[in-house]
Design a protein around this motif. Structure first.
Motif, PDB file in Angstrom:
ATOM      1  N   ILE A  16      54.036 113.057  18.431  1.00 58.97           N
ATOM      2  CA  ILE A  16      54.612 111.706  18.377  1.00 58.97           C
ATOM      3  C   ILE A  16      53.516 110.656  18.526  1.00 58.97           C
ATOM      4  N   VAL A  17      52.677 110.836  19.535  1.00 57.61           N
ATOM      5  CA  VAL A  17      51.598 109.865  19.780  1.00 57.61           C
ATOM      6  C   VAL A  17      50.661 109.787  18.577  1.00 57.61           C
ATOM      7  N   ALA A  18      50.331 110.934  17.997  1.00 56.45           N
ATOM      8  CA  ALA A  18      49.387 110.969  16.876  1.00 56.45           C
ATOM      9  C   ALA A  18      49.901 110.228  15.653  1.00 56.45           C
ATOM     10  N   ALA A  19      51.195 110.120  15.514  1.00 54.86           N
ATOM     11  CA  ALA A  19      51.785 109.459  14.349  1.00 54.86           C
ATOM     12  C   ALA A  19      51.832 107.938  14.484  1.00 54.86           C
ATOM     13  N   LEU A  20      51.434 107.413  15.646  1.00 50.55           N
ATOM     14  CA  LEU A  20      51.423 105.967  15.872  1.00 50.55           C
ATOM     15  C   LEU A  20      50.084 105.366  15.457  1.00 50.55           C
ATOM     16  N   THR A  21      50.048 104.072  15.261  1.00 55.13           N
ATOM     17  CA  THR A  21      48.777 103.394  15.023  1.00 55.13           C
ATOM     18  C   THR A  21      47.971 103.379  16.319  1.00 55.13           C
ATOM     19  N   SER A  22      46.688 103.147  16.205  1.00 55.12           N
ATOM     20  CA  SER A  22      45.845 103.140  17.410  1.00 55.12           C
ATOM     21  C   SER A  22      46.271 102.039  18.373  1.00 55.12           C
ATOM     22  N   GLN A  23      46.729 100.903  17.857  1.00 51.61           N
ATOM     23  CA  GLN A  23      47.195  99.824  18.731  1.00 51.61           C
ATOM     24  C   GLN A  23      48.473 100.234  19.460  1.00 51.61           C
ATOM     25  N   GLN A  24      49.366 100.917  18.767  1.00 51.38           N
ATOM     26  CA  GLN A  24      50.627 101.343  19.399  1.00 51.38           C
ATOM     27  C   GLN A  24      50.396 102.451  20.418  1.00 51.38           C
ATOM     28  N   GLN A  25      49.417 103.289  20.191  1.00 50.56           N
ATOM     29  CA  GLN A  25      49.149 104.402  21.095  1.00 50.56           C
ATOM     30  C   GLN A  25      48.827 103.934  22.515  1.00 50.56           C
TER      31      GLN A  25
END
Length: 349
Positions: free
Chosen positions: A231-240
């Motif tokens: 789940i985390v990997a599928a987010l943008t770096s800002q969203q992470q």
């Protein structure tokens, strides 16, 4: 009256068993209720005010070990229990109260328990469709309740207790952002991906919530760590930066406290779903092949999303990555719609 309960061995079942304890305490306010269950249950039982003491069951879920159960039973004789309730349906679960010489031993008849239980009830599954109703029915004398319709309403659903100070301390301990309200995700499931909402749907939902000013925290056991990482990997770096995968990094008690601190929770059909319901958190519960007809989340703040009917004994989905098509078909937009309505209703209270 001193009561011993032989409790369940699963998180969800243990949560639903609190309805029995609450009902017994309502009927017999002076009753002292002890619960024997696996040691990991203690963080749940300690937050049930009806429970006097949690007694550790040292034997594994599948272990018979009659000699050890005899020893446990004999050790309990000095406590002089008046009544035992045996919640699991197995033969072995009824042995300890029998060896403890507890005068009244109550439970559903189950497997080959004649003699071990002297107050054995015959289960009519149609008369008692919900597991929680079956637990509550045991609190009443044999024959008094013929079906779930006879039970006093409203049913006493599970309610775990967590105070505000504990929430603040837990959030600080895990360095959660004090400026952003928390939405909890419980993306794991005991029997693997067939009962999981796909990680890419969770990621879409997480991204939307983070963009709207929330932070997302993922809960679960060590087995759920990889699902959380996906789940985390599928987010943008800002969203992470605003999504924390705590699966496997918390003790059960810490997870309970942190879930209590959430504004809302999105969960698969899992034990933590029942914990969130018992904490009275706004909850979106996602079901696929498993059915909410037997063990739904017990909360007026819960919304169940399921696109199929009936029970499907599926351990592996036939879609990509083992997901079940009925869960793939639940869109993030549908979940956002339900979640938004719950959050709006919470603000209006």
């Amino acid at each position: 009256m001193k009561i011993l309960v032989i409790g369940p061995s699963w998180v969800g079942d243990m949560m639903m068993s609190q309805s029995l304890y609450r009902t017994l305490k309502a009927r017999y306010p002076q009753a002292i209720i002890d619960v024997m269950a696996p040691a990991w249950c203690r963080p749940l039982l300690s937050r049930m005010p009806e429970v006097n003491e949690a007694l550790a069951m040292p034997l594994g879920h599948g272990a018979l070990e009659i000699g050890e159960r005899r020893r446990l039973g004999h050790a309990l004789r000095e406590k002089r229990y008046d009544q035992a309730y045996v919640l699991p349906n197995s033969f072995k679960s009824a042995l300890v109260p029998f060896f403890a010489n507890i005068p009244q031993r109550t439970g559903w008849r189950g497997e080959m328990r004649y003699g071990l239980l002297n107050d054995a009830r015959v289960l009519d599954k149609q008369a008692w469709p919900l597991m929680v109703e079956r637990y509550i029915a045991l609190a009443y004398e044999k024959g008094r309740m013929q079906s779930a319709k006879d039970l006093p309403q409203p049913l006493l659903w599970p309610q775990l207790q967590v105070n505000d100070g504990e929430k603040v301390q837990a959030c600080e301990a895990f360095s959660l952002d004090a400026q952003r309200p928390i939405i909890g995700f419980c993306p794991g499931a005991e029997f693997g991906p067939a009962k999981r909402w796909p990680h890419y749907h969770y990621a879409t939902l997480a991204g939307k919530l983070i963009d709207d000013g929330y932070q997302v925290v993922l809960f679960g056991s060590a087995k759920d760590k990889d699902a959380g990482n996906d789940i985390v990997a599928a987010l943008t770096s800002q969203q992470q930066a605003y999504c924390r995968n705590l699966a496997g990094d918390t003790e059960l008690e810490q997870a309970v406290i942190l879930i209590a601190a959430c504004q809302a929770v999105v969960s698969n059909d899992s034990g933590l779903m029942h914990v969130a319901a018992a904490l009275n958190r706004p909850l979106v519960a996602l079901y696929g092949p498993s059915s909410p007809d037997f063990t739904p989340p017990l909360s007026h703040k819960a919304r169940v999303i399921r696109l199929i009917t009936g029970y499907h004994k599926v351990r592996k989905g036939d879609a990509a990555e083992g997901y079940h098509q009925s869960l793939i078909d639940i869109t993030p937009e549908r979940v956002i719609e339900e979640l938004t309505a719950l959050l709006r209703a919470e603000k209006e209270v």
